[in-house]
Motif scaffolding. Structure first.
Motif, mmCIF file in Angstrom:
data_model
loop_
_atom_site.group_PDB
_atom_site.id
_atom_site.type_symbol
_atom_site.label_atom_id
_atom_site.label_comp_id
_atom_site.label_asym_id
_atom_site.label_seq_id
_atom_site.Cartn_x
_atom_site.Cartn_y
_atom_site.Cartn_z
ATOM 1 N N SER A 110 -24.809 64.196 20.343
ATOM 2 C CA SER A 110 -23.121 64.888 19.552
ATOM 3 C C SER A 110 -22.980 65.896 20.527
ATOM 4 O O SER A 110 -22.107 65.931 20.098
ATOM 5 N N TYR A 111 -23.562 66.820 21.553
ATOM 6 C CA TYR A 111 -22.832 67.404 22.151
ATOM 7 C C TYR A 111 -22.470 67.449 22.814
ATOM 8 O O TYR A 111 -20.969 67.245 23.144
ATOM 9 N N MET A 112 -22.478 65.891 23.563
ATOM 10 C CA MET A 112 -21.070 65.296 24.652
ATOM 11 C C MET A 112 -20.593 64.886 23.574
ATOM 12 O O MET A 112 -19.285 64.846 24.805
ATOM 13 N N GLN A 113 -20.576 63.939 22.872
ATOM 14 C CA GLN A 113 -19.481 63.636 22.564
ATOM 15 C C GLN A 113 -18.425 64.669 22.014
ATOM 16 O O GLN A 113 -17.228 64.933 21.748
ATOM 17 N N ARG A 114 -18.987 66.031 21.256
ATOM 18 C CA ARG A 114 -18.165 67.138 19.919
ATOM 19 C C ARG A 114 -17.024 67.645 22.568
ATOM 20 O O ARG A 114 -16.166 68.194 22.114
ATOM 21 N N ARG A 115 -18.255 67.907 23.555
ATOM 22 C CA ARG A 115 -17.430 68.167 24.693
ATOM 23 C C ARG A 115 -16.678 67.337 24.776
ATOM 24 O O ARG A 115 -15.369 67.812 25.529
ATOM 25 N N GLN A 116 -16.289 65.861 24.515
ATOM 26 C CA GLN A 116 -15.435 65.075 24.858
ATOM 27 C C GLN A 116 -14.334 65.234 24.104
ATOM 28 O O GLN A 116 -13.848 64.365 24.239
ATOM 29 N N GLY A 117 -14.600 66.046 22.978
ATOM 30 C CA GLY A 117 -13.054 66.301 21.788
ATOM 31 C C GLY A 117 -11.859 66.741 22.557
ATOM 32 O O GLY A 117 -11.915 66.804 23.564
ATOM 33 N N LEU A 118 -10.605 66.524 21.561
ATOM 34 C CA LEU A 118 -9.410 67.001 21.785
ATOM 35 C C LEU A 118 -9.451 68.665 21.345
ATOM 36 O O LEU A 118 -10.272 68.963 20.325
ATOM 37 N N ASP A 119 -8.955 69.082 22.102
ATOM 38 C CA ASP A 119 -8.924 70.646 21.772
ATOM 39 C C ASP A 119 -10.427 71.546 21.174
ATOM 40 O O ASP A 119 -10.639 72.292 20.900
#
Length: 245
Positions: free
Chosen positions: A17-26
């Motif tokens: 979940s953390y890695m997915q969030r860190r790769q998000g926009l803005d």
């Protein structure tokens, strides 16, 4: 069961979940926290850098490319440390798998110590500040970010999986342990007031040089709606200090 910071990030669901969030926009890390930190740590050239709770060590690679003399990242999470090793391939950077609390800090070995969003997982911050003070060379810098105390004070009123629209500030002056649900897991954090962070640094012997709350700057955002939403409440507290000459 709630987990301490390093163990929390070693959970499979949390890490994904953390890695997915860190790769998000803005992301808040990239649009709010990092620009302030990079401003406060300049100049980088020839600096010996220690990064406490380094995560993926992406900033370590960046600082080495900017001319830092050396970079050491301390990371207590096995998953994060493995990722950090991959990030620093073909650089002189070094990762040490150890918690912030348990590592033996060498005397006067660093010109710059940073910590990004890790120290609110530490129970005895006064002890860590003393260790950092001893590890910094005279006139060296200490710059760190934490979750803003208006956030760590209380997490009631947040419906998981939704964009938070309102923040409840409660028990602000009741400092200490907080247990919160985040990223699909339950984690232990430690709430401190702005005043407490400030005075802990002073009592350790540091000279405080700056205090920032990561005011949103339009040039770092691609999405205007995210920019407008980030102006509602501070997410981060960043403090800069130096050791006397």
């Amino acid at each position: 069961m709630e987990k301490a910071g390093p163990n929390f990030f070693d959970d499979e669901v949390v890490f994904a979940s953390y890695m997915q969030r860190r790769q998000g926009l803005d992301t808040p890390n990239d649009t709010l926290e990092k620009p302030v930190l990079m401003d406060l740590i300049q100049p980088i050239t020839d600096k010996r850098v220690l990064d406490m709770g380094c995560g993926d060590a992406a900033i370590g690679r960046e600082l080495l490319l900017q001319g830092a003399a050396s970079y050491i990242g301390i990371e207590g999470s096995h998953k994060m440390a493995n990722l950090a090793h991959q990030t620093l391939v073909n650089t002189s950077g070094k990762i040490i798998l150890q918690t912030i609390e348990d590592w033996t800090y060498p005397q006067g070995a660093f010109d710059l110590v940073i910590s990004r969003l890790a120290l609110h997982y530490v129970a005895d911050l006064a002890l860590i500040f003393t260790k950092v003070f001893d590890a910094i060379a005279p006139s060296g810098k200490f710059v760190f970010s934490v979750e803003h105390p208006v956030i760590t004070s209380c997490d009631r009123g947040w419906i998981g999986g939704t964009l938070r629209q309102d923040w409840m500030v409660d028990n602000y002056f009741k400092t200490g342990l907080r247990v919160t649900n985040w990223l699909g897991g339950t984690v232990k954090k430690y709430h401190r007031t702005v005043e407490e962070y400030f005075h802990l640094l002073q009592k350790t012997g540091f000279i405080i040089t700056d205090l920032r709350e990561a005011h949103p700057q339009r040039e770092y955002f691609q999405d205007i709606e995210t920019y407008e939403r980030r102006k509602r409440i501070p997410l981060f507290l960043i403090l800069a200090a130096r050791k006397p000459a």
